[in-house]
Scaffold this active site. Structure first.
Site, short mmCIF file in Angstrom:
data_model
loop_
_atom_site.label_atom_id
_atom_site.label_comp_id
_atom_site.label_asym_id
_atom_site.label_seq_id
_atom_site.Cartn_x
_atom_site.Cartn_y
_atom_site.Cartn_z
N ASP A 102 0.84 -1.20 0.00
CA ASP A 102 0.00 0.00 0.00
C ASP A 102 0.88 1.25 0.00
O ASP A 102 2.03 1.21 0.43
CB ASP A 102 -0.88 0.05 1.26
CG ASP A 102 -1.89 -1.08 1.29
OD1 ASP A 102 -2.19 -1.64 0.22
OD2 ASP A 102 -2.38 -1.37 2.39
N1 URA Z 1 -1.33 -5.76 3.99
C1 URA Z 1 -1.81 -4.51 3.94
O1 URA Z 1 -2.85 -4.20 4.50
N2 URA Z 1 -1.09 -3.59 3.25
C2 URA Z 1 0.08 -3.87 2.64
O2 URA Z 1 0.71 -2.98 2.05
C3 URA Z 1 0.56 -5.18 2.70
C4 URA Z 1 -0.17 -6.12 3.38
#
Ligand code: URA
Length: 237
Positions: A102
């Site tokens: 993310d």
């Molecule tokens: N889980 C999440 O919520 N975000 C990420 O970036 C990776 C795993």
């Protein structure tokens, strides 16, 4: 692609003629004579027939990055800066991401131009563990450990998450190990136990740990050993 097919294609000859040339040891792959016409070759090998190039190896890129918070895991985007903007390699346009994080997540990110390798890394039947350090807004309840192990039902995908290992490192600090990568998975799992994730950082993929010397935003080519490590599961998984 099979070696005989590659030669037949590039030299406008039949596969039988290509097989004969290979059997006669007139073909070299990366400098070595190869007699097996069915050997697999990809675009990262140089293939010579009678000392003339049939295919010149492309440069294989395998990069490890410490993704900073705020950068998008994408190769282009109209609105946000992407992790590709942090890379100054002349062949960077050939790269794709082997797994996303993310925008608000930091840590280990892998980029490559080798689709076969990244496919193996992400294949459904070969799930290497991914380890995240997580900070939360409120203390993580002790029974979350069991809940993560049991799995959570995600209505949107109609799946139950695979058993995940949760270690409580402090009141609002934990480490979680996942064997899959669903959309916002870590955040959604913590949400189920009443916590909002305030910081998320990926520490490792398979046996490959984020190198200590990489500061946020820095990247470097992976070593041969690191390329192997990313595909391997640590003992006990
Ligand atoms: N889980 C999440 O919520 N975000 C990420 O970036 C990776 C795993």
């Amino acid at each position: 692609m099979k070696l005989d097919r590659l030669i037949a294609k590039h030299r406008q000859m039949g596969r039988t003629a290509a097989l004969r040339a290979i059997a006669a040891r007139r073909v070299r792959v990366d400098g070595l004579a190869v007699a097996d016409g069915h050997a697999e070759v990809d675009r990262f090998s140089t293939v010579m027939l009678d000392e003339e190039p049939v295919q010149v190896a492309e440069r294989g890129l395998y990069l490890v990055m410490n993704k900073p918070v705020g950068w998008l895991s994408a190769t282009k985007d109209a609105r946000h800066a992407t992790v590709l903007d942090l890379i100054d390699d002349p062949d960077k346009q050939t790269l794709h991401l082997a797994g996303r994080l993310d925008r608000s997540t930091s840590g280990l990110l892998i980029l490559t131009n080798d689709g076969n390798w990244s496919k193996r890394l992400m294949a459904a039947d070969f799930k290497v563990p991914k380890v995240y350090r997580v900070e939360t807004d409120v203390p993580v309840p002790a029974d979350a450990v069991e809940a993560f192990e049991r799995g959570f039902y995600f209505h949107t995908e109609d799946i139950t998450t695979l058993p995940a290992k949760l270690e409580l490192l402090g009141e609002r600090l934990a480490r979680v190990t996942l064997h899959e990568g669903r959309y916002h998975q870590v955040k959604r799992m913590f949400h189920r136990v009443g916590c909002r994730v305030t910081a998320l950082h990926r520490e490792s993929v398979g046996e490959l740990c984020l190198p200590d010397d990489l500061k946020p935003g820095e990247w470097r080519p992976m070593t041969e050993e690191e390329i192997q490590l990313a595909e391997q599961s640590p003992r006990g998984f």
